[in-house]
Design an enzyme around this catalytic site. Structure first.
Site, PDB file in Angstrom:
ATOM      1  N   CYS A  56      -1.972 -18.272   3.769  1.00 20.89           N
ATOM      2  CA  CYS A  56      -2.491 -17.573   2.578  1.00 20.89           C
ATOM      3  C   CYS A  56      -2.193 -18.323   1.275  1.00 20.89           C
ATOM      4  O   CYS A  56      -2.801 -18.042   0.249  1.00 20.89           O
ATOM      5  CB  CYS A  56      -1.895 -16.174   2.486  1.00 20.89           C
ATOM      6  SG  CYS A  56      -2.586 -15.070   3.707  1.00 20.89           S
TER       7      CYS A  56
HETATM    8  C1  LIG Z   1      -0.072  -3.749   7.188  1.00 26.44           C
HETATM    9  C2  LIG Z   1       0.265  -2.646   6.216  1.00 26.44           C
HETATM   10  C3  LIG Z   1      -0.965  -2.249   5.420  1.00 26.44           C
HETATM   11  C4  LIG Z   1       0.732  -1.402   7.009  1.00 26.44           C
HETATM   12  O1  LIG Z   1       1.167  -0.402   6.134  1.00 26.44           O
HETATM   13  P1  LIG Z   1       2.571   0.325   6.359  1.00 26.44           P
HETATM   14  O2  LIG Z   1       2.687   1.366   5.332  1.00 26.44           O
HETATM   15  O3  LIG Z   1       3.634  -0.720   6.415  1.00 26.44           O
HETATM   16  O4  LIG Z   1       2.330   1.016   7.754  1.00 26.44           O
HETATM   17  P2  LIG Z   1       3.227   0.952   9.084  1.00 26.44           P
HETATM   18  O5  LIG Z   1       2.791  -0.224   9.895  1.00 26.44           O
HETATM   19  O6  LIG Z   1       4.685   1.077   8.767  1.00 26.44           O
HETATM   20  O7  LIG Z   1       2.729   2.268   9.765  1.00 26.44           O
HETATM   21  C5  LIG Z   1       2.946   3.571   9.199  1.00 26.44           C
HETATM   22  C6  LIG Z   1       2.416   4.618  10.140  1.00 26.44           C
HETATM   23  O8  LIG Z   1       0.985   4.510  10.201  1.00 26.44           O
HETATM   24  C7  LIG Z   1       0.557   4.330  11.555  1.00 26.44           C
HETATM   25  N1  LIG Z   1      -0.598   3.426  11.576  1.00 26.44           N
HETATM   26  C8  LIG Z   1      -0.616   2.074  11.678  1.00 26.44           C
HETATM   27  N2  LIG Z   1      -1.877   1.624  11.671  1.00 26.44           N
HETATM   28  C9  LIG Z   1      -2.668   2.705  11.567  1.00 26.44           C
HETATM   29  C10 LIG Z   1      -4.064   2.880  11.501  1.00 26.44           C
HETATM   30  N3  LIG Z   1      -4.904   1.832  11.549  1.00 26.44           N
HETATM   31  N4  LIG Z   1      -4.561   4.130  11.373  1.00 26.44           N
HETATM   32  C11 LIG Z   1      -3.733   5.195  11.329  1.00 26.44           C
HETATM   33  N5  LIG Z   1      -2.400   5.101  11.364  1.00 26.44           N
HETATM   34  C12 LIG Z   1      -1.860   3.851  11.495  1.00 26.44           C
HETATM   35  C13 LIG Z   1       1.744   3.719  12.261  1.00 26.44           C
HETATM   36  O9  LIG Z   1       1.688   4.002  13.649  1.00 26.44           O
HETATM   37  C14 LIG Z   1       2.896   4.427  11.573  1.00 26.44           C
HETATM   38  O10 LIG Z   1       3.059   5.721  12.136  1.00 26.44           O
HETATM   39  P3  LIG Z   1       4.516   6.376  12.294  1.00 26.44           P
HETATM   40  O11 LIG Z   1       5.019   6.507  10.871  1.00 26.44           O
HETATM   41  O12 LIG Z   1       4.221   7.645  12.976  1.00 26.44           O
HETATM   42  O13 LIG Z   1       5.310   5.392  13.093  1.00 26.44           O
HETATM   43  C15 LIG Z   1       1.385  -3.076   5.241  1.00 26.44           C
HETATM   44  O14 LIG Z   1       2.607  -3.139   5.921  1.00 26.44           O
HETATM   45  C16 LIG Z   1       1.127  -4.432   4.607  1.00 26.44           C
HETATM   46  O15 LIG Z   1       0.096  -4.685   4.034  1.00 26.44           O
HETATM   47  N6  LIG Z   1       2.145  -5.315   4.623  1.00 26.44           N
HETATM   48  C17 LIG Z   1       2.083  -6.604   4.012  1.00 26.44           C
HETATM   49  C18 LIG Z   1       1.278  -7.479   4.858  1.00 26.44           C
HETATM   50  C19 LIG Z   1       0.994  -8.818   4.259  1.00 26.44           C
HETATM   51  O16 LIG Z   1       1.017  -9.046   3.099  1.00 26.44           O
HETATM   52  N7  LIG Z   1       0.701  -9.725   5.137  1.00 26.44           N
HETATM   53  C20 LIG Z   1       0.298 -11.006   4.782  1.00 26.44           C
HETATM   54  C21 LIG Z   1      -0.866 -11.267   5.625  1.00 26.44           C
HETATM   55  S1  LIG Z   1      -1.557 -12.763   5.173  1.00 26.44           S
END
Ligand SMILES: CC(C)(COP(=O)(O)OP(=O)(O)OC[C@H]1O[C@@H](n2cnc3c(N)ncnc32)[C@H](O)[C@@H]1OP(=O)(O)O)[C@@H](O)C(=O)NCCC(=O)NCCS
Length: 372
Positions: free
Chosen positions: A156
């Site tokens: 990225c």
């Molecule tokens: C990926 C991202 C959007 C996920 O958001 P988050 O708030 O961390 O979500 P989590 O993965 O902790 O999941 C939270 C809950 O939502 C649920 N969940 C995950 N994906 C889901 C989806 N697609 N739909 C519904 N629920 C979902 C999980 O199971 C979890 O449930 P629980 O609380 O019962 O365990 C976020 O972590 C993010 O953007 N992180 C930075 C990533 C980044 O910058 N990466 C660089 C890539 S180049």
């Protein structure tokens, strides 16, 4: 040392867009089919049922509402679930070259330049569609540029690292004008069957033209300084590579696509990035109150809200920290450049802003620019 200016930018946007609702409908149809097909194993406790995705979760957790893609049909086809991009002959332009040329032509036009003015081409992106010849050399040939070209990959952060490579070359005199392009086909490395990440990415290509300030014909954005940082982490990883066939057991496994521990990335990368920007501006005697704009990497809206608040010491307005995530999603290295391309107007001469990327590696890059 020569001073360096960004004199033009360009953006290629694919023609298809997929909304969260459309993506989730296809994903949930896959989940229901999987659970039906494995009903007995699920009943016997041998495997866990898959869980449905939700459009509301996606928007709330990431700020993403839709994404542009090169192929919509293949991604949404429940029996396929990845883009269908037919192979091209060696005589045809590659997909990445085509995207790059489109974005590059815009950047050249904005800078009032033609191919004959450029002497160095960089293709910097997360995924290259072949090993060699370098895509950058194909772009160089397609545009009719004389000089040299190379590809680079810092995930990225590829664009900010590419800007520093261009900046160094122009400063030291090994190039006069550099075309730096970021053809990102993120749908190609995304696992559309993975609930945690199926919504994250989109496709796009950006181009940045950098020139020696004294030779530029338009007023642009002078580069005040660049700062890069890397810190090894397995929290964002893709094990796809040319050695995969040397152990057939791993071919087609989920780790040969993008995987991440999003929560950890969020927690670890936010402080790394805000500290880097703060250190960088202070090295140049710039205070946070002097920053007019933050063109941040576009991975997650909540991350950007946090980072900009830490850097500015208060909430940033939407104008100060523009977002393009809602319509483009995460386009890897193209993200901060799309934000810059679409939201670079409205600064006065002398105003200062920061283009900042972050992502796998970990890698992070900060580019301070001053409007001429
Ligand atoms: C990926 C991202 C959007 C996920 O958001 P988050 O708030 O961390 O979500 P989590 O993965 O902790 O999941 C939270 C809950 O939502 C649920 N969940 C995950 N994906 C889901 C989806 N697609 N739909 C519904 N629920 C979902 C999980 O199971 C979890 O449930 P629980 O609380 O019962 O365990 C976020 O972590 C993010 O953007 N992180 C930075 C990533 C980044 O910058 N990466 C660089 C890539 S180049």
């Amino acid at each position: 040392m020569n001073s360096v200016v960004i004199s033009g930018t360009g953006l290629y946007t694919p023609e298809y867009s997929i909304s969260n609702q459309e993506l989730v409908e296809s994903f949930n149809a896959y989940v229901n089919k999987f659970n039906q097909d494995h009903a007995e194993a699920i009943r016997n406790g041998e495997i866990e049922p898959l869980q449905e995705s939700s459009a509301e979760f996606i928007e709330k957790a990431s700020g993403i509402k839709s994404r542009y893609v090169l192929d919509k049909e293949g991604i949404l086809d429940v029996g396929y679930m990845h883009p269908h991009l037919p192979e091209r002959s060696n005589e045809e332009q590659s997909v990445q070259c085509e995207m790059a040329v489109s974005a590059a032509r815009q950047a050249l036009a904005e800078a009032g330049r033609s191919a004959s003015d450029i002497d160095f081409v960089i293709v910097a992106c997360s995924n290259l569609q072949r090993a060699y010849p370098a895509v950058s050399i194909e772009v160089q040939a397609a545009l009719g540029i004389e000089g040299f070209a190379y590809d680079m990959n810092v995930a990225c952060s590829s664009a900010t690292f590419g800007i520093q490579a261009a900046y160094n070359a122009i400063q030291s005199g090994t190039a006069k004008a550099v075309l730096m392009v970021n053809p990102e086909i993120c749908s190609g490395h995304l696992n559309f069957r993975d609930r945690d990440s199926h919504f994250i990415f989109g496709d796009a290509c950006t181009a940045v033209l950098l020139e020696r300030s004294d030779l530029a014909t338009v007023k642009g954005y002078e580069i005040v300084g660049t700062k890069l940082q890397t810190l090894y982490s397995n929290n964002i990883r893709n094990n796809f590579g040319f050695l995969n066939r040397c152990d057939e057991r791993g071919v087609g496994a989920p780790d040969k696509l993008f995987i991440q521990n999003g929560r950890k990335v969020f927690k670890e990368v936010c402080p790394m990035v805000s500290d880097m920007i703060q250190a960088h501006i202070s090295e140049h005697g710039i205070g946070s109150q002097d920053l007019r704009r933050l063109w941040l990497h576009q991975a997650n809206l909540n991350m950007n809200v946090l980072i900009s608040k830490k850097v500015l010491g208060r909430d940033a307005t939407r104008e100060e920290a523009p977002t393009i995530l809602d319509t483009y999603a995460n386009t890897s290295s193209a993200g901060s450049i799309i934000a810059f391309h679409k939201h670079k107007e409205g600064l006065n001469s002398g105003d200062v802003g920061v283009i900042c990327s972050f992502g796998a590696g970990y890698s992070a890059g900060s580019v301070i620019v001053r409007k001429q």
